[in-house]
Design an enzyme around this catalytic site. Structure first.
Site, short mmCIF file in Angstrom:
data_model
loop_
_atom_site.label_atom_id
_atom_site.label_comp_id
_atom_site.label_asym_id
_atom_site.label_seq_id
_atom_site.Cartn_x
_atom_site.Cartn_y
_atom_site.Cartn_z
N HIS A 119 -15.14 3.37 -35.32
CA HIS A 119 -16.51 2.87 -35.32
C HIS A 119 -16.75 2.00 -36.54
O HIS A 119 -16.83 2.50 -37.66
CB HIS A 119 -17.52 4.02 -35.28
CG HIS A 119 -18.95 3.54 -35.36
ND1 HIS A 119 -19.73 3.36 -34.25
CD2 HIS A 119 -19.70 3.17 -36.42
CE1 HIS A 119 -20.90 2.88 -34.62
NE2 HIS A 119 -20.92 2.77 -35.94
N GLY A 162 -26.44 -12.54 -30.59
CA GLY A 162 -26.66 -11.78 -29.36
C GLY A 162 -26.05 -10.40 -29.36
O GLY A 162 -25.99 -9.76 -28.31
N HIS A 183 -21.29 -1.35 -32.43
CA HIS A 183 -19.94 -0.80 -32.53
C HIS A 183 -19.07 -1.96 -32.08
O HIS A 183 -19.20 -2.43 -30.93
CB HIS A 183 -19.81 0.43 -31.61
CG HIS A 183 -18.42 1.04 -31.54
ND1 HIS A 183 -18.21 2.40 -31.67
CD2 HIS A 183 -17.21 0.48 -31.31
CE1 HIS A 183 -16.90 2.65 -31.53
NE2 HIS A 183 -16.28 1.49 -31.32
N HIS A 215 -16.91 -4.66 -30.55
CA HIS A 215 -16.29 -4.74 -29.23
C HIS A 215 -16.00 -6.20 -28.92
O HIS A 215 -16.63 -7.11 -29.46
CB HIS A 215 -17.21 -4.15 -28.16
CG HIS A 215 -18.59 -4.73 -28.16
ND1 HIS A 215 -19.56 -4.33 -29.06
CD2 HIS A 215 -19.15 -5.71 -27.41
CE1 HIS A 215 -20.66 -5.03 -28.85
NE2 HIS A 215 -20.45 -5.88 -27.87
P1 5GP Z 1 -23.16 -7.38 -27.18
O1 5GP Z 1 -24.45 -7.94 -26.64
O2 5GP Z 1 -23.43 -6.34 -28.24
O3 5GP Z 1 -22.16 -8.41 -27.60
O4 5GP Z 1 -22.46 -6.65 -25.97
C1 5GP Z 1 -22.87 -5.41 -25.50
C2 5GP Z 1 -22.51 -5.38 -24.05
O5 5GP Z 1 -22.54 -4.04 -23.61
C3 5GP Z 1 -23.47 -6.16 -23.15
O6 5GP Z 1 -22.75 -7.19 -22.47
C4 5GP Z 1 -24.03 -5.10 -22.20
O7 5GP Z 1 -24.18 -5.59 -20.88
C5 5GP Z 1 -22.98 -4.00 -22.28
N1 5GP Z 1 -23.50 -2.66 -22.08
C6 5GP Z 1 -24.65 -2.14 -22.59
N2 5GP Z 1 -24.79 -0.85 -22.21
C7 5GP Z 1 -23.69 -0.57 -21.45
C8 5GP Z 1 -23.28 0.62 -20.77
O8 5GP Z 1 -23.92 1.67 -20.79
N3 5GP Z 1 -22.09 0.57 -20.10
C9 5GP Z 1 -21.34 -0.58 -20.05
N4 5GP Z 1 -20.20 -0.53 -19.34
N5 5GP Z 1 -21.71 -1.72 -20.69
C10 5GP Z 1 -22.87 -1.70 -21.37
ZN ZN Z 2 -19.49 3.85 -32.34
#
Ligand code: 5GP
Ligand code: ZN
Length: 122
Positions: A57, A102, A107, A109
């Site tokens: 994390h 965005g 965490h 990813h």
């Molecule tokens: P970020 O916006 O932080 O770059 O990406 C986070 C991503 O996590 C988003 O594309 C969102 O759709 C995805 N996401 C959010 N909650 C969940 C979840 O509970 N399960 C899954 N599989 N994806 C999620």
């Molecule tokens: Zn985490």
């Protein structure tokens, strides 16, 4: 706890309320290796939209130095291996770092987007 669950934990805070720490432990993984899993994004922005989540994390890409050289290499290898595993030959790898980029889940990813011709936004 699985062998994968125990490894590479040292030094990470593993907050109980972190969504991706939870999905690392008990999500629906499309691919997994020591220290890393891949899941499908719940709100896909391309025909194939995967998220690669490290067990460690760290909040954002700014904290990448928390990973050893070995872990960082393994993470990049796993991203490429996951895309190939999914049958993608052409795809985008992206990290959103910080709110203006965005980022919504704090965490680290990696997004893998593919399955059609990608424009600048996906
Ligand atoms: P970020 O916006 O932080 O770059 O990406 C986070 C991503 O996590 C988003 O594309 C969102 O759709 C995805 N996401 C959010 N909650 C969940 C979840 O509970 N399960 C899954 N599989 N994806 C999620
Ligand atoms: Zn985490």
């Amino acid at each position: 706890m699985s062998a994968r669950g125990r490894s590479w934990r040292r030094g990470s805070s593993l907050p109980d309320d972190c969504l991706f720490c939870k999905l690392y432990r008990e999500g629906d993984h499309v691919n997994a290796t020591e220290g890393f899993v891949a899941i499908r994004d719940i709100n896909p922005r391309a025909p194939v939209h995967l998220l690669v989540i490290p067990q460690r994390h760290v909040e954002t890409f700014k904290d990448i130095s928390a990973f050893s050289s070995h872990e960082a290499k393994a993470m990049l290898d796993f991203i490429a291996e996951t895309a190939a595993h999914e049958g993608l030959s052409s795809y985008r790898v992206a990290v959103n770092c910080g709110p203006d980029a965005g980022q919504t889940v704090y965490h680290l990813h990696w997004h893998i987007l593919g399955g059609h011709r990608l424009g600048p936004e996906g």
